[in-house]
Design an enzyme around this catalytic site. Structure first.
Site, PDB file in Angstrom:
ATOM      1  N   LYS A  14       0.862  -1.179   0.000  1.00 16.27           N
ATOM      2  CA  LYS A  14       0.000   0.000   0.000  1.00 16.27           C
ATOM      3  C   LYS A  14       0.896   1.225   0.000  1.00 16.27           C
ATOM      4  O   LYS A  14       1.635   1.476   0.956  1.00 16.27           O
ATOM      5  CB  LYS A  14      -0.920   0.004   1.220  1.00 16.27           C
ATOM      6  N   LYS A  26      -2.140  -1.621  -3.711  1.00 17.76           N
ATOM      7  CA  LYS A  26      -2.955  -0.412  -3.741  1.00 17.76           C
ATOM      8  C   LYS A  26      -2.055   0.805  -3.913  1.00 17.76           C
ATOM      9  O   LYS A  26      -1.087   0.926  -3.157  1.00 17.76           O
ATOM     10  CB  LYS A  26      -3.748  -0.300  -2.436  1.00 17.76           C
ATOM     11  N   ARG A  47     -10.891   9.671   1.097  1.00 15.91           N
ATOM     12  CA  ARG A  47     -10.816  10.329   2.406  1.00 15.91           C
ATOM     13  C   ARG A  47     -11.957  11.321   2.584  1.00 15.91           C
ATOM     14  O   ARG A  47     -12.421  11.552   3.702  1.00 15.91           O
ATOM     15  CB  ARG A  47      -9.450  10.991   2.568  1.00 15.91           C
TER      16      ARG A  47
END
Length: 431
Positions: free
Chosen positions: A299, A352, A309
């Protein structure tokens, strides 16, 4: 009229055209004769169908002459060859095409691409709704709240909107979801204790979904940022340092709480060192041997997470996440992380973001026998959506190409906000 018998259970759902759930771009061809399914319970049992090729309205059926095989063969031997359509003429080149000698090529790869049937026969990578995991945002409210930066995505009410969205996804073959909660600020704290509240938003939602859809595969996010008053994935010390081992202790309690509620796969996304082994031990100690771990192995501290977010209102209160998420410039470091996660008991390795990190997906695929997941993150989704709205790209084609690229790079499953839209496209549905 030719008749073929296919052993198909009589309780199967209706199939429109061709079965396109396993392949991209398949549509019934206008040149292919249609098929009619006729129940033949009397002759062949209640669970079978007779499929008859309908006759083309253009030419009708060819009549048989009633001649034996020997007579037909004798005619050919005697030179009386039956008529057949003529050899088609060679297509003419446009005027002005230069006349050149043929290139001395023993192999011409274009030969295997010259028709839709050949391209489908030699397609190396396939895409199916079963490859998708649908990320869904939930909140305590009853209304579905649009997410401005992610057109088509909502904070879903956990009692109503979520259940409806899951039902839509299951209708087109998407039976795996991952939950992300937007929790009230009033329950957030520096240590994120709400993360392991057995009656919190995520455990309640898991129990509700499992009650309605027992076979639904539920992935969960294991991290403190939705529950932290600091917005970080771990506990923050006074000097701003993210505390590793103390955070892992909290994550273990969170994972056990989610497993207790009925989660099938817990997914630590925090990037703390040693958390996979600790979570595996905690799950096993509580008897959850069958709960899988999908580790966010690679990640990266990416700039593609902005819309996500906003969706969870989980921006860090200060600083950034670069001391625990990976440097986008690093390649070999992903191998370090994958080796650690695999040795600690991870069942799935995740990369990711997705498209900007295709090389990392391939790296993990080539160096591990575990399933590899890719997360097509919010920034990737929003860019494709924005490009489609501005008519700069064909949204549907780019969506499908991007998902195919993730599969081609080596991803077994793809976490994507396009899951429902892409599955409908694969199934030939337009809604």
């Amino acid at each position: 009229m030719a008749t073929a018998i296919v052993n198909v259970p009589s309780n199967v759902g209706a199939v429109k055209g061709l079965d396109c759930q396993s392949f991209v771009g398949l549509r019934p061809s206008p040149n292919v004769r249609s098929f009619n399914c006729v129940r033949t319970a009397k002759k062949r049992g209640p669970g079978r169908f007779a499929i008859r090729a309908s006759e083309s309205p253009r030419d009708g059926p060819l009549r048989k002459l009633g001649r034996s095989d020997a007579e037909c063969e004798a005619d050919v031997v005697a030179g009386n060859v039956p008529e057949a359509p003529p050899v088609p003429p060679k297509a003419a080149a446009p005027a002005g095409t230069p006349v050149v000698p043929l290139l001395p090529l023993s192999r011409r790869p274009r030969r295997n691409r010259k028709s839709p049937a050949l391209r489908a026969a030699f397609q190396e990578t396939t895409l199916s709704p079963a490859n998708f995991v649908y990320p869904l945002f939930i909140h305590e409210g009853e209304e579905d709240t649009p997410i401005g930066a992610m057109p088509g995505c909502y904070r879903l009410g956990w009692r109503h909107g979520l259940v409806e969205e899951v039902s839509k996804a299951r209708d087109v073959g998407v039976n795996s979801i991952v939950l992300f909660p937007k929790v009230p600020d009033g329950v957030k704290s520096p240590t994120g204790d709400e993360a392991y509240n057995d009656n919190g938003l995520v455990p309640r939602t898991i129990r509700l979904l499992k009650d309605k859809y027992p076979d639904l595969v539920i992935y969960t996010d294991v991290a403190l940022d939705p529950y932290s008053s600091d917005g970080h994935d771990g506990i923050v010390r006074e000097d701003g340092v993210i505390m590793n081992d103390e955070t892992v202790h909290q994550l273990c309690k969170q994972a056990v709480s989610q497993a207790r509620a009925g989660a099938d796969v817990v997914s630590p996304s925090d990037m703390m060192d040693g958390r996979v082994g600790a979570i595996r031990a905690a799950l096993d100690a509580e008897g959850f041997h069958d709960v899988s771990i999908m580790s966010y192995t690679a990640k990266y501290a990416s700039s593609f997470y902005g819309p996500f977010r906003e969706a969870l209102d989980s921006n860090p209160r200060f600083g950034d996440k670069k001391t625990y998420q990976m440097n986008p410039a690093n390649y070999r470091e992903a191998l370090v992380e994958s080796h650690e996660d695999e040795s600690e008991g991870a069942d799935i390795l995740l990369v990711k973001p997705g498209l900007p990190y295709l090389d990392i997906i391939r790296l993990l695929r080539d160096n591990s026998s575990l399933p590899v997941a890719a997360y097509q993150v919010s920034g990737e989704y929003s860019m494709i959506k924005a490009g489609g709205v501005l008519k700069m790209i064909d949204e549907e084609r780019v969506m499908m190409e991007s998902l195919m690229c993730l599969r081609r790079a080596g991803a077994d499953i793809i976490l994507t906000y396009f899951a429902l839209q892409a599955a409908r496209c694969l199934c030939g549905e337009k809604r």
